[in-house]
Scaffold this motif. Sequence first.
Motif, PDB file in Angstrom:
ATOM      1  N   CYS A 136     -78.922  20.277  45.783  1.00  0.00           N
ATOM      2  CA  CYS A 136     -79.932  19.801  45.907  1.00  0.00           C
ATOM      3  C   CYS A 136     -80.635  19.992  47.078  1.00  0.00           C
ATOM      4  O   CYS A 136     -80.046  20.438  48.180  1.00  0.00           O
ATOM      5  N   LEU A 137     -81.997  20.227  47.164  1.00  0.00           N
ATOM      6  CA  LEU A 137     -82.835  20.471  48.303  1.00  0.00           C
ATOM      7  C   LEU A 137     -83.836  19.267  48.536  1.00  0.00           C
ATOM      8  O   LEU A 137     -84.422  19.155  47.722  1.00  0.00           O
ATOM      9  N   ARG A 138     -83.794  18.793  49.981  1.00  0.00           N
ATOM     10  CA  ARG A 138     -84.486  17.822  50.058  1.00  0.00           C
ATOM     11  C   ARG A 138     -85.759  18.402  50.751  1.00  0.00           C
ATOM     12  O   ARG A 138     -85.654  19.232  51.692  1.00  0.00           O
ATOM     13  N   VAL A 139     -87.009  17.920  50.150  1.00  0.00           N
ATOM     14  CA  VAL A 139     -88.536  18.706  50.724  1.00  0.00           C
ATOM     15  C   VAL A 139     -89.201  17.487  51.212  1.00  0.00           C
ATOM     16  O   VAL A 139     -89.490  16.651  50.314  1.00  0.00           O
ATOM     17  N   GLU A 140     -89.501  17.402  52.418  1.00  0.00           N
ATOM     18  CA  GLU A 140     -90.229  16.323  53.117  1.00  0.00           C
ATOM     19  C   GLU A 140     -91.917  16.886  52.729  1.00  0.00           C
ATOM     20  O   GLU A 140     -92.140  17.735  53.408  1.00  0.00           O
ATOM     21  N   LEU A 141     -92.286  15.816  52.066  1.00  0.00           N
ATOM     22  CA  LEU A 141     -93.931  16.006  51.685  1.00  0.00           C
ATOM     23  C   LEU A 141     -94.417  14.863  52.423  1.00  0.00           C
ATOM     24  O   LEU A 141     -94.047  13.670  52.426  1.00  0.00           O
ATOM     25  N   GLU A 142     -95.750  15.025  53.044  1.00  0.00           N
ATOM     26  CA  GLU A 142     -96.626  13.993  53.253  1.00  0.00           C
ATOM     27  C   GLU A 142     -97.125  13.308  51.955  1.00  0.00           C
ATOM     28  O   GLU A 142     -97.565  13.960  51.152  1.00  0.00           O
ATOM     29  N   PRO A 143     -97.026  11.701  51.969  1.00  0.00           N
ATOM     30  CA  PRO A 143     -97.747  11.214  50.807  1.00  0.00           C
ATOM     31  C   PRO A 143     -98.754  11.430  50.609  1.00  0.00           C
ATOM     32  O   PRO A 143     -99.822  11.908  51.378  1.00  0.00           O
ATOM     33  N   GLY A 144     -99.503  11.758  49.162  1.00  0.00           N
ATOM     34  CA  GLY A 144    -100.707  12.004  48.921  1.00  0.00           C
ATOM     35  C   GLY A 144    -100.908  12.844  47.712  1.00  0.00           C
ATOM     36  O   GLY A 144    -100.022  13.020  46.892  1.00  0.00           O
ATOM     37  N   ARG A 145    -102.287  13.397  47.483  1.00  0.00           N
ATOM     38  CA  ARG A 145    -102.420  14.236  46.222  1.00  0.00           C
ATOM     39  C   ARG A 145    -102.035  15.749  46.780  1.00  0.00           C
ATOM     40  O   ARG A 145    -102.595  16.104  47.621  1.00  0.00           O
ATOM     41  N   TYR A 146    -101.738  16.468  45.700  1.00  0.00           N
ATOM     42  CA  TYR A 146    -101.494  18.117  45.928  1.00  0.00           C
ATOM     43  C   TYR A 146    -101.922  18.847  44.617  1.00  0.00           C
ATOM     44  O   TYR A 146    -101.707  18.286  43.523  1.00  0.00           O
TER      45      TYR A 146
END
Length: 170
Positions: A136-146
Amino acid sequence: MVRYSESGVVEWVQSGGGPLIAVPETVLPFWTGADGEENASDYDRACEIDGYLGLLPVGDSAALVLGDQPASTAFLPEHGAFVRLWAAESEDEVLAGVDTAITSAEWLHEVRWEVPGTVLLFDSAWPGKDTDRTDCLRVELEPGRYAVRAANVQPGPETWLGLVQLRRLP
């Protein structure tokens, strides 16, 4: 993780044959993968996604399904994109073509995805609680709409890639 060069510049995730899925870390326990009723599992729902990408409800959030066909996939944060390897001679060849691929892509499909934060990309057949037992790959994203869009590109004579780009919305 699969690496296509000795340098191992990026981490790649593969599936056993079905779609990959990016599940928000906060709702991982709710993704049951292929476990469940016959023809009614979360994996079955992911396989029903038509096209390059789609969203599925998971808990109080949604997961992003990378559909069409299984392919080794990496996330390149500098491009905000998942890169799906359809064909190439090497990882170096893939990475060398990404800039051209993104700027020349004819984007085919777009969805809006509300993300609570970090997501894990893995084979949709696996339950979320078992991601420690699979690639698996952990992808850090900022919370919000994309805005999430997809394209298939050929940045070189022997290189074919799928792109799934995430653009943060205001």
